[in-house]
Scaffold this motif. Structure first.
Motif, PDB file in Angstrom:
ATOM      1  N   GLY A   1      -0.572  -1.141  -9.920  1.00  0.00           N
ATOM      2  CA  GLY A   1      -0.339   0.265  -9.658  1.00  0.00           C
ATOM      3  C   GLY A   1      -0.686   1.144 -10.849  1.00  0.00           C
ATOM      4  N   ARG A   2      -1.298   2.285 -10.554  1.00  0.00           N
ATOM      5  CA  ARG A   2      -1.656   3.228 -11.609  1.00  0.00           C
ATOM      6  C   ARG A   2      -0.517   4.210 -11.915  1.00  0.00           C
TER       7      ARG A   2
ATOM      8  N   ASP B   1       0.497   6.522  -9.779  1.00  0.00           N
ATOM      9  CA  ASP B   1       0.368   7.712  -8.940  1.00  0.00           C
ATOM     10  C   ASP B   1       0.241   7.355  -7.457  1.00  0.00           C
ATOM     11  N   GLY B   2       0.568   6.116  -7.129  1.00  0.00           N
ATOM     12  CA  GLY B   2       0.451   5.657  -5.745  1.00  0.00           C
ATOM     13  C   GLY B   2      -0.829   4.904  -5.469  1.00  0.00           C
ATOM     14  N   SER B   3      -1.801   5.002  -6.370  1.00  0.00           N
ATOM     15  CA  SER B   3      -3.052   4.266  -6.201  1.00  0.00           C
ATOM     16  C   SER B   3      -3.015   2.987  -7.031  1.00  0.00           C
ATOM     17  N   HIS B   4      -4.010   2.124  -6.836  1.00  0.00           N
ATOM     18  CA  HIS B   4      -4.071   0.852  -7.553  1.00  0.00           C
ATOM     19  C   HIS B   4      -5.421   0.671  -8.239  1.00  0.00           C
ATOM     20  N   GLN B   5      -5.391  -0.075  -9.337  1.00  0.00           N
ATOM     21  CA  GLN B   5      -6.605  -0.515  -9.998  1.00  0.00           C
ATOM     22  C   GLN B   5      -6.883  -1.938  -9.535  1.00  0.00           C
TER      23      GLN B   5
ATOM     24  N   GLN C   1      -1.151   4.390  -0.577  1.00  0.00           N
ATOM     25  CA  GLN C   1      -2.196   5.221  -0.002  1.00  0.00           C
ATOM     26  C   GLN C   1      -2.884   4.459   1.141  1.00  0.00           C
TER      27      GLN C   1
ATOM     28  N   ALA D   1       0.828  -1.215   0.000  1.00  0.00           N
ATOM     29  CA  ALA D   1       0.000   0.000   0.000  1.00  0.00           C
ATOM     30  C   ALA D   1       0.855   1.254   0.000  1.00  0.00           C
TER      31      ALA D   1
ATOM     32  N   GLU E   1      -6.186   2.453   0.831  1.00  0.00           N
ATOM     33  CA  GLU E   1      -6.264   1.214   0.060  1.00  0.00           C
ATOM     34  C   GLU E   1      -5.852  -0.023   0.851  1.00  0.00           C
TER      35      GLU E   1
END
Length: 333
Positions: free
Chosen positions: A299-300, A302-306, A213, A211, A216
């Protein structure tokens, strides 16, 4: 009492007392740690300050402290003084409790290897001795930890590592803080999740590593537990690198093909133990994961995930965010 002290001051050569108050004992190059224990007489502290060269006269410092009404108000603790301080500054530190602090922050998710490197760079402990303390079998047994090391049992947070403290003492404090947290509202929830304590900490350590973020963490915890329920390999990148090299967010094909006890690309279950030291949020995420159908995440950038529920959707996400042809099924990454 106050009148008697004033009489003593009058009898003392005024110039000498004034000089003592206005000039430090030295040039500030000498630095000393002095411990003021609870109940320790101020006179004894003053004598120690004189013997270490911090003040020029224990008798005059004691007299000054009494004149200022500070002999009964000094606060216990370890203080850092230098011989460039005037008596007023020295007394002020003891009255306000301006104790020496050597703060060290253990970040969430850091492995014992990373913690050891941080302590080494700060000049607090050597990397080797701290890791030895983490593997102290006697201490671990005393604390009820049936594991080869304290990995996963070091509680993230701030620590004041005072001079003279040993590696074992600091590791013990880190473990005891974590055990206190687990005892209060965590251990009684393990049975409902069907997890042992080491499984909880292992999953939480993986969540911390994956993680970026905080929001998440519950979703990532849900993905891992969904996979465990259907007997699917966890395929978590950080596990492929644990004990091999530092995790920097990317792994190679060679990394995931390595045969290690922790590599969840190669083993069909949880690693034998934690790969880092999880914090409260990651532990809570494992204990209370949301009910979602996801089995994959990528990972996208930008630190977030799909998050995806099936392999086809996951491969589409890989194409979109990694801009590369779909690789052979690799699970979470």
């Amino acid at each position: 009492m106050f009148i008697a002290l004033l009489v003593i001051v009058v009898l003392l050569p005024a110039a000498r007392f004034a000089l003592f108050l206005s000039l430090p004992a030295g040039d500030g190059r000498l630095t000393e740690m002095v411990e003021l224990g609870k109940g320790r007489p101020l006179r004894a502290v003053a004598q120690e300050l004189e013997s270490r060269g911090i003040v020029s006269s224990a008798r005059l410092f004691t007299l000054y402290a009494r004149l200022m009404g500070g002999d009964s108000r000094v606060k216990a603790g370890v203080y850092l003084f230098d011989n460039g301080m005037r008596p007023s500054r020295i007394l002020s530190k003891m009255l306000t409790g301006d104790v020496y602090q050597r703060l060290f922050a253990l970040p969430e998710g850091y492995s014992s290897f990373q913690v050891a490197e941080m302590l080494d760079k700060r000049g607090i402990f050597t990397k080797e001795k701290f890791l030895m303390a983490c593997r102290d079998e006697v201490m671990l047994s005393q604390l009820g930890i049936q594991a080869p090391s304290a990995e996963g049992y070091l509680f993230p947070g701030s620590y004041n590592i005072l001079p003279g403290r040993t590696e074992q003492e600091v590791v013990r404090e880190m473990i005891e803080r974590q055990q206190e947290f687990l005892k209060n509202g965590v251990r009684n929830r393990l049975k409902a999740r069907g997890l042992s304590e080491v499984q909880l900490l292992t999953l939480a350590s993986m969540v911390e590593k994956e993680a970026v973020q905080p929001a998440e963490k519950p979703l990532i915890a849900a993905v891992f537990q969904n996979r465990l329920k259907i007997g699917m390999r966890l395929q978590s990148d950080p596990t492929a690198l644990y004990g091999v090299r530092a995790f920097a967010g990317k792994v190679s094909r060679d990394d995931i093909m390595k045969e290690t006890p922790y590599n969840t690309y190669r083993i069909p279950a949880l690693p034998p133990g934690p790969i880092g030291n999880p914090g409260r949020d990651a532990i809570e995420a494992v204990l209370s994961p949301p009910s979602v159908p996801y089995l994959y995440f990528v990972g996208r950038g930008d630190g977030s995930h799909q998050f995806s529920r099936d392999l086809a959707s996951h491969n589409n996400a890989v194409n979109k965010y990694l801009k590369a042809p779909p690789a052979p099924p690799r699970g979470t990454k």
